[in-house]
Write an enzyme that holds these catalytic residues in place. Structure first.
Site, PDB file in Angstrom:
ATOM      1  N   CYS A  40       1.028  -1.205   0.015  1.00 14.61           N
ATOM      2  CA  CYS A  40       0.144  -0.034  -0.019  1.00 14.61           C
ATOM      3  C   CYS A  40       0.786   1.053  -0.252  1.00 14.61           C
ATOM      4  O   CYS A  40       2.147   1.384   0.551  1.00 14.61           O
ATOM      5  CB  CYS A  40      -0.971  -0.041   1.327  1.00 14.61           C
ATOM      6  N   SER A  42       0.653   3.756   1.519  1.00 16.40           N
ATOM      7  CA  SER A  42       0.794   4.415   2.932  1.00 16.40           C
ATOM      8  C   SER A  42       2.365   4.177   3.710  1.00 16.40           C
ATOM      9  O   SER A  42       2.952   4.915   4.143  1.00 16.40           O
ATOM     10  CB  SER A  42       0.003   3.936   4.146  1.00 16.40           C
ATOM     11  N   HIS A  45       4.665   6.302   2.172  1.00 15.28           N
ATOM     12  CA  HIS A  45       4.727   7.536   2.688  1.00 15.28           C
ATOM     13  C   HIS A  45       5.706   7.711   3.798  1.00 15.28           C
ATOM     14  O   HIS A  45       6.159   8.468   4.089  1.00 15.28           O
ATOM     15  CB  HIS A  45       3.238   7.927   3.348  1.00 15.28           C
ATOM     16  N   HIS A  61       0.753  -3.219   6.448  1.00 13.88           N
ATOM     17  CA  HIS A  61      -0.458  -2.865   7.303  1.00 13.88           C
ATOM     18  C   HIS A  61      -1.717  -3.380   6.533  1.00 13.88           C
ATOM     19  O   HIS A  61      -2.834  -3.387   6.878  1.00 13.88           O
ATOM     20  CB  HIS A  61      -0.663  -1.385   7.589  1.00 13.88           C
ATOM     21  N   CYS A 168      -7.266  -3.010   3.499  1.00  9.80           N
ATOM     22  CA  CYS A 168      -7.110  -1.684   3.468  1.00  9.80           C
ATOM     23  C   CYS A 168      -7.461  -1.146   2.420  1.00  9.80           C
ATOM     24  O   CYS A 168      -8.707  -0.336   2.177  1.00  9.80           O
ATOM     25  CB  CYS A 168      -5.253  -1.369   3.643  1.00  9.80           C
TER      26      CYS A 168
END
Length: 379
Positions: A40, A42, A45, A61, A168
């Site tokens: 993902c 994220s 990031h 995650h 997610c």
């Protein structure tokens, strides 16, 4: 026990594959053997510094796997259960859970620290240093100890390497259209950014009955994927989107806009707000540096035309309700998952997977594990 994991040690550094010590599960916790983990944005990031966690941290995650052990007091799960992990834990009794907003559960306050609900850690190096797990999960590890409040039991015949996306990307995107934007039959919806989240906003808007679903992305492969999964139109730029919306709605404007770009900035929010009609809604699901102000809008525009700008976390849904619903939609053929997975990787290829993500090659990449079960544990 020992586990191999992909660890981030600081901003700007690649994932490092290392071996860590993993504690036994304590009260309310379970030991999970991951079968698959989604790549993902994220976690990217974290690596790039758009969002800074507590380092060092085991990445990942979005995960699915098999429970091998349970700690004292665990009631929801038992060894052998197949589960999809929710990147947001759900305690079930805090103010937010008790009022139907479990995606805002207080237990999620430490997901960027990575400790478990009791404030301690289960990953450690040989020197005794603690390692957090991204979103209290650390799915870029062969095994992890997680809270039972982070795991949703699913049928054992489901392909975990496909339904892993329901942890997610799928509910976040789907819920952004269905819950946060409250898409209604006949709506015109514009979705900015067709990655792992945006593609599922497309699916959600289409399933909710939108008449026009407009996907905005500069990459041809993303636009093509969007049209295969429910978009009625796709364009390269926000300017093209606004022009198309005016044509399709006879100058009224889009009913809703959903922002799922990799990094949210002022331009995409302004474009979205300018594209929606009077009384329309712009939903911000994508992320950016939370320490910086990155949106600037005309308050008069909001006042005079009663436009709404709102954020959405986990698609503004309930993980323990929406994850099973997504599974049912997948089983019925209404929700596509297999088609979202562009490529699979091993744990050792995690950096290659994120390079492909940044270069726009993948809708979604997935890490697949072949870790043997513990002796005596269910296969």
């Amino acid at each position: 026990m020992r586990t191999r994991a992909a660890v981030l040690r600081d901003v700007g550094q690649p994932f490092e594959i290392t071996e860590l010590e993993l504690d036994e599960p304590k009260a309310g916790e379970v030991l999970i053997r991951y079968v698959a983990a989604g790549l993902c944005h994220s976690d990217e990031h974290l690596r790039h510094g758009d969002i800074v966690p507590q380092f060092p941290i085991v990445g990942g995650h979005e995960g699915a796997g098999i429970i091998e052990k349970v700690g004292p007091g665990v009631t929801r799960l038992q060894p052998g259960d197949h589960v999809i992990c929710s990147f947001l834990p759900v305690c079930g009794h805090c103010r937010w859970c008790s009022t139907g907003k479990s995606n805002l559960c207080d237990m999620g306050a430490s997901i960027l620290v990575g400790n478990l609900p009791d404030g301690t850690y289960r990953f450690h190096d040989d020197d005794g240093n603690d390692y957090g797990g991204m979103c209290m999960l650390g799915t870029f590890s062969e095994r992890a100890v997680i809270s039972e409040n982070s795991a949703v039991k699913v049928d054992p015949d489901l392909p975990l390497d496909k339904v892993v996306l329901i942890g997610c990307g799928v509910p976040t995107g789907w819920g952004s259209a269905v819950h946060a934007a409250a898409t209604e039959p006949g709506d015109t919806i514009v979705i900015y950014g067709i990655g792992g989240i945006g593609i599922n906003s497309v699916q959600g808007a289409a399933l909710a009955g939108a008449r026009n679903v407009i996907a905005v992305d500069p990459l041809p492969n993303k636009r093509e994927a969007a049209e295969q999964l429910g978009a009625t139109h796709s364009v390269e730029t926000a300017e093209e989107a606004q022009e198309l919306v005016q044509e399709l709605t006879r100058g009224v404007g889009a009913d809703k806009a959903i922002i799922t770009v990799g990094v949210v900035d002022a331009k995409v929010v302004t474009d979205a707000v300018n594209t929606i009609r009077k009384g329309g809604t712009a939903v911000i699901t994508g992320l950016a540096d939370p320490t910086k102000n990155n949106i600037e809008l005309s308050s008069s525009l909001l006042t005079l035309f009663e436009k709404t700008v709102k954020g959405s976390l986990f698609g503004s849904g309930d993980p323990f309700h929406d994850i099973p619903k997504m599974v049912e939609l997948y089983q019925s053929g209404d929700l596509k998952l297999d088609e979202l997975i562009t490529k699979t990787y091993t744990l050792d290829q995690v950096n290659e997977g994120y390079e492909d993500l940044v270069n726009g090659k993948n809708i979604r990449g997935v890490i697949k594990y072949d870790t043997p079960p513990l002796e005596g544990a269910p296969a």
